[in-house]
Design a protein around this motif. Structure first.
Motif, PDB file in Angstrom:
ATOM      1  N   THR A  55      46.517  45.669  48.768  1.00  0.00           N
ATOM      2  CA  THR A  55      45.586  44.998  48.218  1.00  0.00           C
ATOM      3  C   THR A  55      45.472  43.589  48.687  1.00  0.00           C
ATOM      4  O   THR A  55      46.229  42.734  49.071  1.00  0.00           O
ATOM      5  CB  THR A  55      45.850  45.099  46.713  1.00  0.00           C
ATOM      6  N   TYR A  56      44.044  43.345  48.986  1.00  0.00           N
ATOM      7  CA  TYR A  56      43.660  41.928  49.049  1.00  0.00           C
ATOM      8  C   TYR A  56      42.143  41.881  48.716  1.00  0.00           C
ATOM      9  O   TYR A  56      41.466  42.983  48.114  1.00  0.00           O
ATOM     10  CB  TYR A  56      43.569  41.578  50.617  1.00  0.00           C
ATOM     11  N   ASN A  57      41.522  40.602  48.393  1.00  0.00           N
ATOM     12  CA  ASN A  57      40.399  40.471  47.888  1.00  0.00           C
ATOM     13  C   ASN A  57      39.217  40.821  48.976  1.00  0.00           C
ATOM     14  O   ASN A  57      38.946  39.827  49.539  1.00  0.00           O
ATOM     15  CB  ASN A  57      40.099  38.946  47.281  1.00  0.00           C
TER      16      ASN A  57
ATOM     17  N   HIS B  40      35.981  38.465  48.406  1.00  0.00           N
ATOM     18  CA  HIS B  40      36.505  36.805  48.353  1.00  0.00           C
ATOM     19  C   HIS B  40      35.143  36.349  48.790  1.00  0.00           C
ATOM     20  O   HIS B  40      34.667  36.550  49.873  1.00  0.00           O
ATOM     21  CB  HIS B  40      37.591  36.609  49.082  1.00  0.00           C
TER      22      HIS B  40
ATOM     23  N   ARG C  39      38.743  36.842  53.800  1.00  0.00           N
ATOM     24  CA  ARG C  39      38.515  38.310  53.833  1.00  0.00           C
ATOM     25  C   ARG C  39      38.933  38.709  55.282  1.00  0.00           C
ATOM     26  O   ARG C  39      39.609  39.878  55.518  1.00  0.00           O
ATOM     27  CB  ARG C  39      37.099  38.621  53.926  1.00  0.00           C
TER      28      ARG C  39
ATOM     29  N   CYS D 197      41.742  47.000  46.965  1.00  0.00           N
ATOM     30  CA  CYS D 197      41.151  46.126  45.855  1.00  0.00           C
ATOM     31  C   CYS D 197      39.768  45.787  46.162  1.00  0.00           C
ATOM     32  O   CYS D 197      39.717  45.274  47.395  1.00  0.00           O
ATOM     33  CB  CYS D 197      42.389  45.006  45.408  1.00  0.00           C
TER      34      CYS D 197
ATOM     35  N   GLY E 174      37.886  43.893  45.010  1.00  0.00           N
ATOM     36  CA  GLY E 174      37.500  42.480  44.972  1.00  0.00           C
ATOM     37  C   GLY E 174      36.877  42.010  43.825  1.00  0.00           C
ATOM     38  O   GLY E 174      36.174  42.566  43.153  1.00  0.00           O
ATOM     39  N   THR E 175      36.872  40.756  43.888  1.00  0.00           N
ATOM     40  CA  THR E 175      36.169  39.718  43.070  1.00  0.00           C
ATOM     41  C   THR E 175      35.653  38.450  43.496  1.00  0.00           C
ATOM     42  O   THR E 175      36.017  37.966  44.774  1.00  0.00           O
ATOM     43  CB  THR E 175      36.817  39.369  41.819  1.00  0.00           C
TER      44      THR E 175
ATOM     45  N   GLN F  21      42.605  38.006  42.732  1.00  0.00           N
ATOM     46  CA  GLN F  21      41.645  39.256  43.034  1.00  0.00           C
ATOM     47  C   GLN F  21      41.545  40.248  41.849  1.00  0.00           C
ATOM     48  O   GLN F  21      40.980  40.967  42.173  1.00  0.00           O
ATOM     49  CB  GLN F  21      42.503  39.978  44.238  1.00  0.00           C
ATOM     50  N   TRP F  22      42.297  39.906  40.830  1.00  0.00           N
ATOM     51  CA  TRP F  22      42.164  40.825  39.648  1.00  0.00           C
ATOM     52  C   TRP F  22      41.675  40.015  38.523  1.00  0.00           C
ATOM     53  O   TRP F  22      41.547  40.710  37.413  1.00  0.00           O
ATOM     54  CB  TRP F  22      43.518  41.315  39.220  1.00  0.00           C
TER      55      TRP F  22
ATOM     56  N   ASN G 195      36.861  43.861  38.995  1.00  0.00           N
ATOM     57  CA  ASN G 195      36.403  43.887  40.334  1.00  0.00           C
ATOM     58  C   ASN G 195      35.130  44.523  40.296  1.00  0.00           C
ATOM     59  O   ASN G 195      34.334  44.715  39.707  1.00  0.00           O
ATOM     60  CB  ASN G 195      37.432  45.032  41.049  1.00  0.00           C
TER      61      ASN G 195
END
Length: 272
Positions: free
Chosen positions: A71-73, A76, A82, A107, A109-110, A116-117, A158
């Protein structure tokens, strides 16, 4: 169904000790995190020694590794963030392939730059979906190269918030490597028990045939997360519906303490 738990539920950075704790709590499989192998969750590299230690621990304990956190954003607002996340995801996907782990969890993302959550109002902007989708295309190229599936989880904070969103993304990507991680507690925020049951039932029906991993997390009616069996998620109904939809994969619990794990294992075993 195989009953599992997040490896990070248990303290430690030595895979042998962590996977022994998974086994001793009553679980058969785990969603692994490289932090449980003495590395960052999204490392720059995974040494051969770490792969060997994780593999040896899995074999010694008999605990199956059914998923690996990547998981990473993916949405972003800063493209450089990213890009760095995708670079690290490539490392995780390669590690999963070397360990014969079939699924890497993502994830979607957001626009929140710090967490990121965490929700952000710009998540609903079409540009957020577009950035995430471009990122997903690149991630799927890596997955195809290594023969690993990627799992997206509908999550209220997300970009992909619902079963419909997940199916839209799968349709857009056109890749059989993109799969769904279905967590009933992430499909709603505040709801009554009847409302929650209906939302979860609809999601199971909508995603049938596309779910590779189910999560067992719970929520209270006021929105707070809860240990499985303590909130308003109807787990007997969820499991019955998953089975009816043809799902026979791992059911992995998280959002609980190490001390709670044996009790949750017993609770879920009775249902599965």
């Amino acid at each position: 169904m195989q009953l599992g738990v997040f490896a990070k539920t248990f303290p430690g950075s030595e895979p042998a000790g962590v996977l022994a704790a998974v086994r001793d709590a009553g679980f058969a499989v785990t969603q692994f995190n490289l932090a449980c192998g003495g590395l960052p969750s999204m490392p720059d590299a995974v040494p051969d020694a770490a792969i060997d230690a994780i593999d040896a621990a899995s074999k010694a304990t008999g605990i199956g590794l059914v998923a690996l956190s990547g998981t990473y954003n993916m949405a972003h607002p800063d493209s450089r963030v990213r890009d760095d996340g995708l670079r690290r995801l490539a490392v995780v996907i390669e590690a999963a392939a070397r360990l014969s782990i079939p699924l890497v969890t993502l994830c979607t993302g957001t626009r929140n730059p710090d967490d990121q959550w965490a929700h952000h109002p710009d998540n609903a902007d079409p540009s957020a979906w577009a950035d995430m989708a471009r990122e997903m295309e690149r991630a799927l190229q890596l997955a195809e190269r290594h023969g690993v599936d990627l799992g997206i989880e509908p999550e209220q904070a997300n970009i992909v918030t619902s079963a419909d969103d997940a199916m839209r993304l799968i349709s857009e990507m056109g890749s059989k490597r993109l799969r769904i991680v279905l967590d009933p507690a992430n499909l709603f925020e505040q709801a009554s028990a009847d409302e929650a049951r209906a939302i979860v039932a609809g999601a199971v029906e909508r995603t049938a045939g596309h779910v590779s991993l189910a999560h067992a997390k719970d929520r209270f009616a006021d929105g707070r997360f809860a240990t499985a069996g303590q909130g308003i998620v109807d787990f007997p109904d969820l499991i019955a519906r998953l089975k009816a939809a043809g799902f026979d994969g791992p059911l992995v619990t998280h959002g609980l303490s190490a001390e709670e794990a044996p009790g949750v294992a017993r609770f879920l075993k009775e249902l599965v």
